[in-house]
Design an enzyme around this catalytic site. Structure first.
Site, mmCIF file in Angstrom:
data_model
loop_
_atom_site.group_PDB
_atom_site.id
_atom_site.type_symbol
_atom_site.label_atom_id
_atom_site.label_comp_id
_atom_site.label_asym_id
_atom_site.label_seq_id
_atom_site.Cartn_x
_atom_site.Cartn_y
_atom_site.Cartn_z
ATOM 1 N N SER A 218 13.897 22.853 -6.651
ATOM 2 C CA SER A 218 12.519 22.982 -7.126
ATOM 3 C C SER A 218 11.574 22.318 -6.129
ATOM 4 C CB SER A 218 12.397 22.395 -8.541
ATOM 5 O OG SER A 218 11.207 22.814 -9.169
ATOM 6 N N ASP A 334 14.787 33.166 -12.907
ATOM 7 C CA ASP A 334 13.968 31.956 -12.838
ATOM 8 C C ASP A 334 12.516 32.361 -13.039
ATOM 9 O OD1 ASP A 334 12.628 29.631 -12.258
ATOM 10 O OD2 ASP A 334 13.697 29.226 -10.388
ATOM 11 N N HIS A 365 16.152 28.551 -13.717
ATOM 12 C CA HIS A 365 15.696 27.636 -12.675
ATOM 13 C C HIS A 365 16.812 26.709 -12.210
ATOM 14 C CE1 HIS A 365 12.779 25.650 -10.260
ATOM 15 N NE2 HIS A 365 12.800 24.517 -10.930
#
Length: 613
Positions: A218, A334, A365
């Site tokens: 991320s 995601d 994710h």
């Protein structure tokens, strides 16, 4: 001086003992071990009680907190004891993040109000404060057990304006690229490190080989790319996992103000508040300079247009200097950091001629590549072991729908080279169920009415609805493999000067129940602002009743739709989970004769015809 025979004999014995001792010491030195092109776990590196852990501050070339001094980044090092006792030098796995020192609480009012009309300004939101956590010398324990036993040093650092690092968070600003660059420069002997935040005692990375690899998930996966775009020497390879590669693509979509999935109302200034865990006394200056000036003047929630502010926070625009080898990882489902983020950078890196591979799984994710893939990548580029990873025939590794994420299927590339666009046209009946066909269709129009209170999943399951239009293929007789970036062209007229436009590609019949997989219902999605039909950077109000044509991509995908399913194109206006929520009632007339779906299918028209005839 005359030396007696006895003295000579004694000297020879002493020298022999010394030589034997040196040979034994050389033999006993610990070194990394490699097998099948991968670094193996070494028992001598695995005793966590003997790892050396210490922290320091690296001086950067910028001052973003306004104190007149170069900002210093807080860095923590974890290394095997042999780097001290045996003068062993090792390469580095480096992870940097704005999250290590804690984040703000998700209080009521911290997100932007989405219950507003398009183009209106929302009321001011709540600004939370972060209470910093963590103690020296440990910044994070992530990645230690995976990499230190395999013969790496693991380094962590806190991003500017977070934890014990100086500076201000800028959420994609230049300092977030230059900060990890400075740490890499220090690891390679080109920048200064200090034992204290305000001190003058220097510290050297004498245990570093000068070979650095970066990874993270991320935001922590964004920063390896940020560092790589500086072209810093010594950064040999990066493995970004679900990275945000453009803050425009994260908070906007084709001119539309769109939230990341699960965070309705979030915007770039919300994320700033969320991570701003640095010095309390620096926060007022940072808030005024970054959040309340630069971001407030640049983010533009009223139009959603692409501008200089967003351009500067798009790493695709900064790749000219990138030299690091790239192994990219992402999930096709995601809906937070969407798969376009990884695809656009992978494609650009490949076009630059950089060593590249991409790993996609079918989940949401996060999700790193298999450890073996990461190991081979770092073994090649950090240890210099010739394992042939850069010459692999297959560049794409995709986890099929029901497979273990550790066992991806290899393909020559992504998108699948055997895929080509199949152009599908719309037949009348979308308020119940219209059709998707290869044939040209008569000129016709169908109306939908906006209502943001109804979720997309409800609309997809409705037998009839005035709030969406749904067009489906015949029931598939064979599996159909989609691979690539679907694209829609929609011609519409609006009853108001502004409207949201949302598109879902779904697999029907819709599946319900506890055994439903993330791949079962939604194939992919996309959103756009019809006001930006000509340009992302300049919108124009819609003339009520006038026709406009807009073409835009849906999110990249690679999915096998099973026989017995139907592929459905659903067109609606406001998306309850992602867009602003204007009052219900905006009407969109969709002109079927000039509306089309291009679907990338392995085998192209022949495969589609075979599956649907």
């Amino acid at each position: 001086m005359i030396i007696s025979p006895k003295s000579i004999s004694t000297l020879i014995i002493a020298l022999s003992i010394s030589i034997i001792s040196c040979a034994q010491n050389t033999t006993e030195k610990t070194t990394p071990i490699f097998k099948d092109g991968e670094a193996q776990i070494v028992e001598a590196f695995s005793n966590t009680n003997k790892w050396i852990r210490h922290d320091l501050w690296v001086e950067t070339e910028f001052d973003t907190d306004g104190d007149g001094k170069p900002d210093r980044m807080h860095v923590a090092v974890t290394r095997p004891e042999q780097t001290e006792t045996e003068d062993l030098k090792l390469p580095i796995i480096y992870v940097t993040s704005p999250y290590f020192a804690g984040v703000a609480a998700d209080l009521p009012g911290v997100m932007w109000d989405v219950e507003i009309e398009l183009g209106e300004s929302a009321k001011e939101r709540v600004h939370p404060e972060v209470t910093r956590r963590g103690h020296r010398p440990i910044i994070s324990n992530s990645h230690l057990r995976k990499w230190v036993p395999r013969g790496y040093i693991v380094v962590h650092s806190s991003s500017p304006g977070t934890g014990l690092s100086d500076g201000a968070p800028t959420i994609g600003g230049e300092n977030e690229s230059l900060a990890p660059k400075a740490v890499i420069d220090w690891l390679c002997g080109r920048a200064k490190g200090y034992t204290e935040r305000e001190g003058s005692e220097e510290i050297k990375a004498y245990w570093s080989t000068g070979k650095v690899g970066m990874t993270g998930t991320s935001y922590n996966g964004t920063l390896p790319l940020a560092a790589a775009t500086t072209g810093v020497e010594g950064l040999e390879a990066i493995i970004p996992i679900a990275p945000n590669t453009s803050y425009y693509h994260y908070y906007r979509s084709n001119g539309l103000v769109r939230s990341p999935g699960g965070y309705l109302g979030e915007d770039i200034d919300v994320l700033y508040d969320f991570v701003h865990s640095g010095k309390e006394e620096n926060r007022p200056y940072n808030n005024e300079t970054i959040r309340d000036t630069e971001m407030k003047n640049g983010m533009d929630r009223e139009t959603g247009d692409y501008n200089e502010f967003w351009e500067g926070r798009d790493y695709l625009n900064q790749m000219d200097n990138m030299k690091a080898a790239l192994l990219m990882s992402h999930g096709f489902n995601d809906w937070n950091v969407m798969p376009v983020h990884s695809y656009r950078i992978y494609k650009a890196a490949k076009e630059k001629g950089l060593p590249t591979q991409i790993y996609y799984h079918q989940n949401g994710h996060g999700g790193p590549p298999p450890t073996s893939m990461m190991n081979k990548w770092f073994t090649k580029y950090l240890h210099g072991i010739d394992n042939g990873v850069e010459n692999a025939e297959n560049k794409s590794y995709i986890v099929r729908e029901y497979d273990d994420p550790q066992e991806p299927t290899a393909y020559k590339d992504y998108p699948n080279p055997e895929a080509s666009d199949v152009s599908l046209n719309l037949t009348y009946g979308g308020t119940s169920i219209g059709g998707l066909t290869l044939n040209k269709v008569p000129v016709a129009g169908e109306m939908l009415s906006d209502d943001a209170s109804i979720s997309g999943s409800e609309l997809a399951q409705a037998t009839n609805s005035k709030n969406r239009l749904l067009y489906v293929t015949p029931k598939l007789k064979e599996d159909l493999h989609i691979s690539g970036v679907p694209q829609v062209t929609i011609t519409l007229a609006s009853s108001k000067p502004a409207a949201n436009l949302s598109v879902w590609l779904v697999s029907l019949p819709w599946q319900e129940g506890k055994d439903v997989k993330i791949t079962d219902n939604i194939i992919t999605r996309g959103w756009a602002d019809p006001k930006n039909h000509k340009s992302l950077s300049k919108e124009e109000n819609l003339v009520i009743g006038k026709d406009y044509t807009i073409t835009f991509d849906l999110q990249p995908d690679d999915q096998i739709i099973k026989a017995g399913q139907q592929i459905g194109l659903m067109i609606f206006s406001s998306d309850k989970e992602f867009t602003l929520h204007p009052k219900p009632g905006t009407e969109l007339m969709i002109h079927l004769g000039s509306t089309q779906l291009k679907l990338p299918i392995v085998g192209g028209d022949d495969a589609y015809t075979k599956a649907t005839d």
